[in-house]
Design a protein around this motif. Sequence first.
Motif, PDB file in Angstrom:
ATOM      1  N   LYS A 255       0.835  -1.196   0.000  1.00  0.00           N
ATOM      2  CA  LYS A 255       0.000   0.000   0.000  1.00  0.00           C
ATOM      3  C   LYS A 255       0.875   1.254   0.000  1.00  0.00           C
ATOM      4  N   GLY A 256       0.426   2.291  -0.673  1.00  0.00           N
ATOM      5  CA  GLY A 256       1.173   3.547  -0.666  1.00  0.00           C
ATOM      6  C   GLY A 256       0.906   4.327   0.607  1.00  0.00           C
ATOM      7  N   GLY A 257       1.813   5.260   0.911  1.00  0.00           N
ATOM      8  CA  GLY A 257       1.577   6.180   2.018  1.00  0.00           C
ATOM      9  C   GLY A 257       1.846   5.629   3.394  1.00  0.00           C
TER      10      GLY A 257
ATOM     11  N   THR B 199       9.389   5.616   2.130  1.00  0.00           N
ATOM     12  CA  THR B 199      10.490   6.443   1.638  1.00  0.00           C
ATOM     13  C   THR B 199      11.140   7.216   2.778  1.00  0.00           C
ATOM     14  N   SER B 200      10.342   7.721   3.702  1.00  0.00           N
ATOM     15  CA  SER B 200      10.881   8.455   4.852  1.00  0.00           C
ATOM     16  C   SER B 200      11.786   7.568   5.689  1.00  0.00           C
TER      17      SER B 200
ATOM     18  N   ALA C 228       9.005   8.742  -8.250  1.00  0.00           N
ATOM     19  CA  ALA C 228      10.206   8.733  -7.415  1.00  0.00           C
ATOM     20  C   ALA C 228      10.209   9.912  -6.460  1.00  0.00           C
ATOM     21  N   ASN C 229      10.433   9.634  -5.171  1.00  0.00           N
ATOM     22  CA  ASN C 229      10.418  10.699  -4.174  1.00  0.00           C
ATOM     23  C   ASN C 229      11.701  10.840  -3.367  1.00  0.00           C
TER      24      ASN C 229
ATOM     25  N   HIS D  40      14.645  11.548  -3.972  1.00  0.00           N
ATOM     26  CA  HIS D  40      15.522  12.689  -4.242  1.00  0.00           C
ATOM     27  C   HIS D  40      15.060  13.955  -3.518  1.00  0.00           C
ATOM     28  N   LEU D  41      13.800  13.982  -3.120  1.00  0.00           N
ATOM     29  CA  LEU D  41      13.295  15.167  -2.412  1.00  0.00           C
ATOM     30  C   LEU D  41      13.879  15.258  -1.004  1.00  0.00           C
ATOM     31  N   LEU D  42      14.373  14.125  -0.501  1.00  0.00           N
ATOM     32  CA  LEU D  42      14.963  14.143   0.839  1.00  0.00           C
ATOM     33  C   LEU D  42      16.484  14.133   0.807  1.00  0.00           C
TER      34      LEU D  42
ATOM     35  N   GLU E 236       0.840  -0.335   7.827  1.00  0.00           N
ATOM     36  CA  GLU E 236       0.135   0.495   8.804  1.00  0.00           C
ATOM     37  C   GLU E 236      -1.066  -0.304   9.302  1.00  0.00           C
TER      38      GLU E 236
ATOM     39  N   LEU F 217      -2.382   3.695  15.858  1.00  0.00           N
ATOM     40  CA  LEU F 217      -3.604   4.176  15.211  1.00  0.00           C
ATOM     41  C   LEU F 217      -4.761   3.214  15.462  1.00  0.00           C
TER      42      LEU F 217
ATOM     43  N   THR G 185       5.730  13.813   8.561  1.00  0.00           N
ATOM     44  CA  THR G 185       5.332  14.865   7.627  1.00  0.00           C
ATOM     45  C   THR G 185       6.170  16.115   7.801  1.00  0.00           C
TER      46      THR G 185
ATOM     47  N   ILE H 202       9.608  15.770   6.151  1.00  0.00           N
ATOM     48  CA  ILE H 202       9.530  15.864   4.685  1.00  0.00           C
ATOM     49  C   ILE H 202       9.360  17.315   4.284  1.00  0.00           C
ATOM     50  N   THR H 203       8.466  17.986   4.984  1.00  0.00           N
ATOM     51  CA  THR H 203       8.170  19.375   4.636  1.00  0.00           C
ATOM     52  C   THR H 203       9.408  20.254   4.808  1.00  0.00           C
TER      53      THR H 203
ATOM     54  N   LYS I  59       0.937  10.148  -6.186  1.00  0.00           N
ATOM     55  CA  LYS I  59       1.443   9.457  -5.011  1.00  0.00           C
ATOM     56  C   LYS I  59       0.412   8.445  -4.484  1.00  0.00           C
ATOM     57  N   GLY I  60       0.922   7.345  -3.971  1.00  0.00           N
ATOM     58  CA  GLY I  60       0.032   6.382  -3.352  1.00  0.00           C
ATOM     59  C   GLY I  60      -0.322   6.819  -1.948  1.00  0.00           C
ATOM     60  N   GLY I  61      -1.438   6.325  -1.450  1.00  0.00           N
ATOM     61  CA  GLY I  61      -1.801   6.598  -0.064  1.00  0.00           C
ATOM     62  C   GLY I  61      -2.362   7.983   0.191  1.00  0.00           C
TER      63      GLY I  61
ATOM     64  N   GLU J  42      -3.741  -4.012  -5.885  1.00  0.00           N
ATOM     65  CA  GLU J  42      -4.106  -3.943  -4.466  1.00  0.00           C
ATOM     66  C   GLU J  42      -5.500  -3.321  -4.349  1.00  0.00           C
TER      67      GLU J  42
ATOM     68  N   THR K 146       1.913  17.900   0.909  1.00  0.00           N
ATOM     69  CA  THR K 146       3.307  17.733   1.330  1.00  0.00           C
ATOM     70  C   THR K 146       4.193  17.804   0.089  1.00  0.00           C
ATOM     71  N   PRO K 147       5.514  17.938   0.266  1.00  0.00           N
ATOM     72  CA  PRO K 147       6.398  17.965  -0.904  1.00  0.00           C
ATOM     73  C   PRO K 147       6.261  16.721  -1.782  1.00  0.00           C
ATOM     74  N   PHE K 148       6.093  15.544  -1.163  1.00  0.00           N
ATOM     75  CA  PHE K 148       5.918  14.323  -1.958  1.00  0.00           C
ATOM     76  C   PHE K 148       4.624  14.432  -2.760  1.00  0.00           C
TER      77      PHE K 148
ATOM     78  N   HIS L 232       4.980  16.983  -5.641  1.00  0.00           N
ATOM     79  CA  HIS L 232       5.858  16.452  -6.691  1.00  0.00           C
ATOM     80  C   HIS L 232       5.112  15.456  -7.573  1.00  0.00           C
TER      81      HIS L 232
ATOM     82  N   ASN M 151       2.373  21.842   4.110  1.00  0.00           N
ATOM     83  CA  ASN M 151       2.366  23.285   3.864  1.00  0.00           C
ATOM     84  C   ASN M 151       1.312  23.609   2.809  1.00  0.00           C
TER      85      ASN M 151
END
Lengths: 291, 292, 115
Positions: free
Chosen positions: A10-12, A16-17, A40-41, A43-45, A196, A228, A258, A261-262, B9-11, B46, B201-203, B206, B233
Amino acid sequence: MKEIVIISGKGGTGKTSIIASFAWLERNDVVVADCDVDAANMHLLLNPDFDYPEDFYSGQKANIDQIACSGCGKCIDVCRFDAISTINTNYNVNEIDCEGCGYCAIICPEKAIKMNETLSGKFYISQTRLKNSLVHARLKIAADNSGKLVTKVKNEAQKLVKKENKTYLLVDGAPGIGCTVIASITGANFVVIVTEPTIAGLHDMKRVHQLIQNFKIKAGCIINKADLNISISKKIKDYLKINNIKLLAEFPYDNSFTEAITSGKTIIEYDKGEISALINQSWEKIKKIVL
Amino acid sequence: MNIAIASGKGGTGKTTLASNLASLLSKNTKNQLNKKIILVDLDVEEPNSGLFIKGKLTTQEDKFRAVPMWNNKKCTFCEQCKSFCNFNAIAVLPNSVLIFPELCHSCFACTELCPDDALKMTDRKIGTLSHYKLNDLVFIESRLEIGEPSAVPLIKQTKEYVNKKFSGNTIIIFDSPPGTSCPVIESVKNMDFVVLVTEPTPFGLHDLKLAIETVKKLNRKFAVVINKYGIGNNDVDKYCEKNKIPIIGRIPDMKKIAELYSRGKLLYDEIIEVKEEIENIFSEVTTLCIEN
Amino acid sequence: MKIVFSTQGKDWDAKIDPRFGRAAGFLLFDKETGSLHWHSNEQNINAPHGAGIQAGQNVAKLGADVVITGHVGPKAFSTLNNAKIKIFTTEANITIKEAYERFKQGELSEMKTAL
């Protein structure tokens, strides 16, 4: 070389973090491969320098030479993907629908159809702000064959690990269970599933685990946002136990994910509290398993 | 009207929006709309919508794609099949021909061009389509076989099933896969409208930009919904404003939403704010659809 | 019996190449005649895809009964298996000569399934 692939189904879920934090912790001895080439994410970090870009070609698209074309229509007859149509007397290939099989090119009596290599994207070998290497890619919009680009990213990353004499290859895997995930996990020493405690998280984790089992790779699990839903966390843990998947860590829900990342930082750089300590511990656990 | 709920983005909340929207619309049909409401889960790798919509199973169908099968009695080992195949799915050995179905794209070139008629197409199961009914809502879910590499043929066949089964006065909500590559293209390519769900968010930003590029390339009408509004943000707001991209909804970041979601519960009955936001999203979609 | 070794060099003192599909080359040993012939695998080294399948076909064409290598992927395995070629795996840093000795002594393990 120890190849650790981190996926989520599942995404999210925070994959990546978490990987970026592991990369920071092990920055002197790791190469990172971002195989989530569709979105692809990483590279943002990690702020890579995109220093070494290379075009990536995979698959083909048919192209019809209008002058040579006699309008016989045989190409339309054989195309299983409805990719060829006529506008007035012109026969045109819809590039988005064209699968690149080449059947039309074989069958054309005038030899008016050529198959052209498709530029699917670009891949990069970069130095990150952590002073380690990141292999990553950008898939072109509507490009296919993303399994091949994933394989390319992995192969280049593996070569780099050997060349730089590093121990770890950390792979940010693709979501889902299809060709990109299969390409991501092939050859891994260890797969970490980040999940999650939601019904959807549990459902997707089970499906991706089935895929991992087919490949007979050892697996571990990190439950993110574990507080959660305690009852689903328990269901996940029961599933892990029955299926011999190592529970690596349970992270409580934390705004740091979050917020970090921000701010463009990894969690380890951003937070000096509980969550960083837990991430650190889970990385140590993973290293112990693979070494 | 065919509406796809997609994202880069997923999720980000596609399934949350798709399932809540479809369910809410189906409750309103008696009162306002006179249309059949159908929810289709095209995230075949999924599929999650079914966790929130628990209907009664009316039919289930296995779905297949064609792959070649070798007939050793007719083969003369000319090796032409191997040269016809652009995907390396055929290996010719001294005494046998080996097919790799996972590499085959079902183009039929080898079977139709084999001079000895030694290859025949056979069916390979790629997944299962399930058709459910929950009161006034029809829910179609397709599930990809584990190990099947491509989602595209199953997505295509699912849309064909829906097209054949339902005509006329319908509102069909398609829960799409995440990303921008072939499964998304297949899902979204002929939709009347695409709702792109993102997070602030930035992700999120993007990947939203990539998703926008994708729907633009496919020439689709689209708008943005920001989910978990309040985290991160306001760069997504700024980006959309600058580029004149309509934001048709902002679903707030609430612990209660996360908690209900985790249990597989729909939101609109429990959180009035969300119900209003979803109704608003739908009304914006219909307005934008009519507009040129 | 014909044995094919994936190799980094061209003679008995060459090292085993741990890869199969992208091996530098193959050495074919014909037990009956005692001959050792080297065959290049260059076309497959840079092939983006299908290297293992192609190498498997090439090796089958050479008439191999046994392949001795470091590792074989699932598709290459299917290809060799289908051609009734037995696969034995060995560690990489030994010579062809040493690998053959170990094979004769029954010290190498046979790969019976793809994984």
